[in-house]
Motif scaffolding. Structure first.
Motif, PDB file in Angstrom:
ATOM      1  N   SER A  95      16.669  11.939   5.432  1.00 12.23           N
ATOM      2  CA  SER A  95      16.813  13.245   6.096  1.00 12.23           C
ATOM      3  C   SER A  95      15.478  13.816   6.550  1.00 12.23           C
ATOM      4  O   SER A  95      15.444  14.863   7.200  1.00 12.23           O
ATOM      5  N   SER A  96      14.364  13.167   6.191  1.00  8.08           N
ATOM      6  CA  SER A  96      13.073  13.680   6.663  1.00  8.08           C
ATOM      7  C   SER A  96      12.007  12.602   6.553  1.00  8.08           C
ATOM      8  O   SER A  96      12.269  11.502   6.036  1.00  8.08           O
ATOM      9  N   LEU A 100      13.482   9.202   7.791  1.00 10.23           N
ATOM     10  CA  LEU A 100      14.051   9.570   9.092  1.00 10.23           C
ATOM     11  C   LEU A 100      13.366   8.786  10.213  1.00 10.23           C
ATOM     12  O   LEU A 100      14.040   8.257  11.111  1.00 10.23           O
ATOM     13  N   ALA A 127      18.940  16.421  11.135  1.00 11.72           N
ATOM     14  CA  ALA A 127      17.747  15.580  11.311  1.00 11.72           C
ATOM     15  C   ALA A 127      18.057  14.401  12.238  1.00 11.72           C
ATOM     16  O   ALA A 127      17.270  14.101  13.147  1.00 11.72           O
ATOM     17  N   ALA A 128      19.201  13.773  12.028  1.00 19.55           N
ATOM     18  CA  ALA A 128      19.570  12.620  12.863  1.00 19.55           C
ATOM     19  C   ALA A 128      19.711  13.056  14.318  1.00 19.55           C
ATOM     20  O   ALA A 128      19.227  12.373  15.235  1.00 19.55           O
TER      21      ALA A 128
END
Ligand code: NDP
Ligand code: PMR
Length: 399
Positions: A95-96, A100, A127-128
């Motif tokens: 997620s980061s 990511l 995030a994606a």
């Protein structure tokens, strides 16, 4: 100029620990080592039920993304060509930051479907989207590494998805350098080692069977390590230094009640707990290699992706550190890498046909070329690796 800047930032970098850090900093060999030399060398049941139900909801949301496992190599009879199906990779903490950026880099090749294993479903979805990862290239599945129950639930959900597992990337981590007191996972393990090592240890042990079943040409288990866990580097000599000692704290369950919250049995130190957890990550990778590489044909590897000084890893650090750390790494140590560049590096370890060697720790030089790096004495100690493995098995309920 560089020296002046270094002394300015060192105040922000040394987390005050009631005078302890300064004393040990002086003791270290830090100032006797040249930066550039080193750089070259380093280059209760209701809650449980509600959690299960929410996991199942997450699963239902993504049920439409289910794919039936297809063989890795499909034969296109019309043209007689062989085509490789998309690889299926699970990345924890996607997620980061690094996770990511790696998901993005892999998705852009069009050759990978990324299972983003994240504790915050909405954050991961946002995030994606903001990274521009196309919907058909990813699936988000809930995973909280600070709960062994959640790890087991993730594995069940993943298996029910019917997707193959070709590569597992253990990337998620927490870093709590300013914490004065330890905090704990659902099972009562100190949070940094509990999340970064024990959560990943259970996850990778359980998913090993799934990796074994994959018919993908190159199956891999990658565990993200770090330079700061390696005391054969300048960065690894910045106090507090990683040191697992005799592991009496780990053997006692890291609960801070009848055992220390630190692996070595000493007083809690958040920065050291993180570095110790990275040593466990690197030792676990090697123990996997010794036990399963030949039998299962899986590549086990670890890496130091470079200093990605802008990520969320430093969110708990003091504001002055967060301000000065990126320019310090960019202009003084020159160890800085962008999230994009680091993502490409990890993506290489996931998919590059030239990085199939098992049992190794990858780093990158100034020209961003990968090389097999040397781990510290402790991070390559086979007896310690076996001991970490055996104690961890007991703690996560596998032995
Ligand atoms: P980030 O904080 O950006 O990413 C860490 C990820 O881990 C986040 O997605 C976070 O989720 C997730 N996470 C944290 N706790 C849990 C949990 N309990 N369950 C599931 N996921 C969790 O940091 P980085 O990208 O920098 O770190 C990625 C890896 O790179 C780590 O293993 C770190 O040790 C390693 N590394 C980083 C370096 C750097 O300079 N930044 C250098 C060397 C290694 P959420 O988004 O919900 O917070
Ligand atoms: Mg470091 C070659 C020099 C080098 C490199 C590559 C890093 C990477 N660091 C280097 C040097 C120094 N650091 C020096 C000389 C100092 C004293 C001024 C210093 C300090 C420092 C602090 C206080 N460094 C840090 C911290 C952190 O809190 C970071 C940390 O340890 O997180 C666990 C960190 C880091 N330095 C790095 C890298 C990659 C990190 C963080 C990431 C990690 O290991 O995950």
């Amino acid at each position: 100029m560089a020296l002046q800047a270094a002394s300015l930032v060192s105040f922000a970098f040394l987390v005050p620990k009631e005078g302890k850090a300064n004393a040990s900093f002086k003791d270290s060999s830090l100032f006797g080592v040249s930066l550039s030399d080193q750089l070259n060398a380093d280059c209760s049941s209701a809650a449980l039920r509600s959690k299960r139900e929410s996991n199942q909801r997450v699963w239902a949301v993504r049920a439409e993304a289910m794919a039936t496992a297809s063989p890795a190599v499909n034969r296109d009879t019309a043209e007689g060509k062989k085509t490789l199906r998309k690889g299926s990779v699970v990345i924890t903490g996607a997620s980061s930051g690094l996770g990511l950026a790696t998901a993005k880099a892999l998705a852009e090749t069009g050759k990978w479907h990324i299972i983003m294993a994240c504790r915050d479903f909405l954050k991961a979805e946002r995030a994606a989207k903001s990274a521009g990862i196309a919907k058909e290239n990813y699936t988000i599945m809930h995973l909280d590494l600070a709960s062994l129950d959640s790890v087991r639930q993730f594995v069940d959900n993943f298996r029910r998805s019917g997707r193959p597992l070709d590569v597992l990337v253990c990337n998620a981590a927490v870093y709590l350098p300013t914490a004065k007191q330890p905090t704990f996972t659902a099972e009562g393990f100190e949070l940094s080692v509990g999340t970064n090592h024990l959560g990943h240890f259970l996850l990778s042990r359980l998913l090993l069977d799934d990796l074994k079943k994959s018919d993908y040409p190159s199956k891999r288990l990658i565990i993200v390590g770090s330079i700061t866990g390696n005391t054969n580097t300048l960065a690894g000599n910045v106090p507090p230094k990683a040191n697992l000692g005799d592991m009496r704290g780990l053997a006692g369950g890291l609960n801070g009640i009848n055992s220390s919250s630190m692996i070595d049995g000493e007083e809690f130190d958040g920065a050291k707990a993180y570095k110790d957890s990275k040593v466990c990550n690197m030792l676990t990778m090697q123990e996997f290699h010794r036990r399963f590489h030949e039998e299962a044909g899986i590549t086990f590897a670890s890496l130091y992706p470079g200093c990605i000084a802008t990520t969320g890893l430093f969110r708990e650090h003091i504001p002055l550190f967060r301000l000065l750390f990126p320019p310090f790494q960019k202009y003084i140590t020159k160890g800085f890498v962008s999230e994009d560049e680091a993502g490409k590096r990890l993506a290489q370890v996931v998919s590059d046909p030239s990085l199939t060697k098992s049992g190794v720790y990858w780093s990158w030089n100034k020209d961003s070329a990968s090389f097999q790096n040397q781990l510290s004495e402790e991070a390559s100690d086979a007896d310690k690796a076996r001991k970490v493995w055996e104690i961890s098995e007991k703690l996560v309920g596998l032995a």
